[in-house]
Design a protein around this motif. Sequence first.
Motif, short mmCIF file in Angstrom:
data_model
loop_
_atom_site.label_atom_id
_atom_site.label_comp_id
_atom_site.label_asym_id
_atom_site.label_seq_id
_atom_site.Cartn_x
_atom_site.Cartn_y
_atom_site.Cartn_z
N GLY A 286 14.49 40.46 36.56
CA GLY A 286 14.84 41.08 37.84
C GLY A 286 14.99 40.06 38.95
O GLY A 286 15.96 40.07 39.71
N GLY A 287 14.01 39.17 39.07
CA GLY A 287 14.07 38.15 40.11
C GLY A 287 15.22 37.19 39.92
O GLY A 287 15.89 36.79 40.88
N ALA B 279 21.71 36.46 42.48
CA ALA B 279 23.17 36.55 42.57
C ALA B 279 23.63 37.73 43.41
O ALA B 279 24.83 37.94 43.57
CB ALA B 279 23.77 36.67 41.16
N LEU B 280 22.69 38.50 43.97
CA LEU B 280 23.05 39.70 44.71
C LEU B 280 22.98 39.45 46.21
O LEU B 280 22.35 38.50 46.68
CB LEU B 280 22.12 40.85 44.32
N LEU C 248 27.39 47.16 43.53
CA LEU C 248 27.86 46.28 44.59
C LEU C 248 28.52 47.13 45.66
O LEU C 248 29.51 47.81 45.39
CB LEU C 248 28.86 45.26 44.04
N ALA C 249 27.95 47.11 46.84
CA ALA C 249 28.49 47.95 47.91
C ALA C 249 29.60 47.24 48.68
O ALA C 249 30.64 47.82 48.97
CB ALA C 249 27.36 48.34 48.86
N ILE D 12 25.75 36.35 37.69
CA ILE D 12 24.51 36.82 37.07
C ILE D 12 24.33 36.17 35.71
O ILE D 12 23.24 35.70 35.35
CB ILE D 12 24.53 38.36 36.94
N GLY D 13 25.42 36.13 34.93
CA GLY D 13 25.34 35.51 33.61
C GLY D 13 24.95 34.04 33.69
O GLY D 13 24.16 33.55 32.87
N GLU D 14 25.48 33.30 34.68
CA GLU D 14 25.15 31.88 34.83
C GLU D 14 23.67 31.68 35.15
O GLU D 14 23.03 30.75 34.64
CB GLU D 14 26.01 31.27 35.93
N ARG D 15 23.12 32.58 35.96
CA ARG D 15 21.70 32.44 36.30
C ARG D 15 20.80 32.78 35.12
O ARG D 15 19.72 32.22 34.97
CB ARG D 15 21.38 33.34 37.49
N LEU D 16 21.25 33.69 34.28
CA LEU D 16 20.44 34.02 33.10
C LEU D 16 20.50 32.92 32.05
O LEU D 16 19.62 32.84 31.19
CB LEU D 16 20.93 35.33 32.49
#
Length: 782
Positions: free
Chosen positions: A398-399, A404-405, A423-424, A439-443
């Motif tokens: 989650g963190g 990336a958000l 994503l708003a 997100i994928g890069e951070r994971l």
Amino acid sequence: MPHPLPNTLGMTASGQLSAMRRHPGVMALQILVVLGATAFTASTLIEGLRNGEGASVLWDGWVYCAVIGLGAVACAARAVLVREERLAWLSLALALAVTTAGEIYWALELAELEEVPYPSPADGLYLAFYPFAYAAVALLVHARVLGMRAGMWLDGLVCGLALASIAAAAAFDAIISDTGGDPAAIATTLAYPVGDLLLIVLTAAVVGMSGGRPGCSWAMLGAGLLVWGVSDTGYLLAAARGTYVEGQLLDAGWPLGAALLACAAWRSPASVAPRVGDWSTLVIPAISTLAAGAVLVVCALGNGRTVAIALAAGAVCAAVARTFLTFRDVRRLAETRRLAHTDELTGLPNRRALLQRLESAVAAREPVALLLLDLDRFKDLNDTLGHQFGDVLLRELGGRMGEALEAGDMLARLGGDEFAVVLAGRATAGSAVDAGRAIGERLERPFHLDGVSVQVDASVGVALHPAHGAGASALLKNADVAMYRAKRRRTGVELYAPMRDEHSRDRLTMVSDLRAGIDRDELVLHLQPKIAIADGALVGAEALARWRHPELGLLAPGRFLPAIAQTNVMRLLTERMLADALGVIAAWGARGRRLDVSVNVEAPTLLDLRFPDVVARLVREAGVAADRLCLEVTEDAVMADPDRAQGVMSSLRDLGVGLSLDDFGTGHSSLARLIAMPVRELKIDRSFTMGIDEDPRNFAVVRSAAMLGSDLGMTVVAEGVETREALAEVQRAGCHVGQGYLYARPLPVAEFDRWAQAWEAGGEVGFTASVGASPAAGPVPR
């Protein structure tokens, strides 16, 4: 002839009640009770019905006893014939029965005496009404009030005490002041008003617990008990003041009460469910509290009696306790709602919270992007390291994803290893896909947990509102379709495309239209030339399908191939393309032109064991050499079922048909598998050649692939050659054949023939500017 009772064996309790209520005997019993009560009431209002007398043996004796007795019979019949709430209605039947017995005893033994003993056995029978009535109400409350809470009891207590305080302030003191004589007389005199007050308390409590909406059965029951209690209290008050006269309207209260109770017995019971957080349920307790406060004020200003003050004070104290319970319930409700929208393991919003967010955005017509994320091979990690380790990793995710958000975005866990992001402010396709990649890069950065380093990959599906779904459920479904496509293709992120969704209406329409279009000869064969880089010779062409749609115009393969990839229409399209391509080869052969033609073959066709026979038949019917035909297959198509694909390819090679490995460099086949493939041509994917003159890494990949293909005896084709610079680089890398817009775009057969004649004549041939053409692409001399 008597009517038999209906057979209720096997019926539910409500079904039994409904069936028995329609029985003529039961209906006649209720009608008699109501008519009797109505007639008795009329006798107290209409002069002449009693022959001028106050008391009447007919009315006050026979009719009066008959009405109350029939009420007891109606309640007893309900208890005997319907098993639901049997004890409650039996208790109420006994309450009415002992009252009837008291009246009969009075009429037979006491009515003619000059001095009536007090208390008498009749008083004992009258007073026995109260415990039986209390028991009946308690049993009904237990049966009908679902999920009984302390707050509901207090609501009823507040209402009952407040109403009792009003009654006490109005009548109790006058009744008590008349009390005198021996202890038995005093106790009996006190028992009547106390019993009536408790009866009023119970009646008001029922209404209070129901929130003011008790239902028909409850309303009749409460009204009957209230009328009974008010009549008792009125009689005691009038008797204490010496104003009671037999035969007045006050006497009608008991028959009317009995009639109401008898009718309540045969109404369908309504369950009362507690409504936590519904403020309307507090209206009646609030009014009751104000009424109790008013009694206290009146008693304080006047000379109020102790009983009224005590009852009013009790109502206020119960209201204070109810207030504390209300605040406690509100806090618990808020916490319950928070927990209901929160994932227990990660503390993130859960599926319910996500759906509410999506539904609110849809209702407000706000554009949103939904990203559905599923971890790859998470089950293997759980099985290897244990579920406890997996839980720790899920909490850490989650963190990491939150990095990336942006503000206003929402990250939720849907369950297992599945997460979702709303994503708003970035609801465009490009922004959403970029967010998925971020997100994928951070994971991909390793997680260090308990001394173990773990790298996590994820597949992300993207769906947009309103483009990909008008509601929350549609968005979730379509994002899920895109996510599984990303997982199958190992692309990381995929945007939802209706044509790739097997269950979308657009896709189904496209499949149906294309099937009909093949029969109507709407498919058009286009050819793109393949040029030998060393000497510029035209060595072949790739056949590409175009669909001349009657409404949408000329469609490229990307518009319709994804829709038919897993359908039988793909087989029909492939056979038509093969037939057309072989027809072109035959026509060229007749004119002395020997060129190879390549046709693309998708995975379902490649894995069809009957496909080699189809190709053999078409080659035989065209009357051409099989080696003029080349079938292009991708690495992914082969890897879908390597052994089966290998068998089909070997059969095709045995026919003499050439095989080409298309899009090389983008699939997942091993070098061992490549060596075993019976292919004569290797086509390097355009993603490497289009940037070869700008990125040294692309050049290194192309050179390595070209060297590998050459060493294995294959012809190496560079796709996507669009500039002179790219052509020079692929030639330096060792590629043998070039294909791309630098030479020509895909052309219809007739136009391709004209282009080929001009090319082979040695002139400068360029292509007309079109979508995808590079500005650097100019005429290419032979």
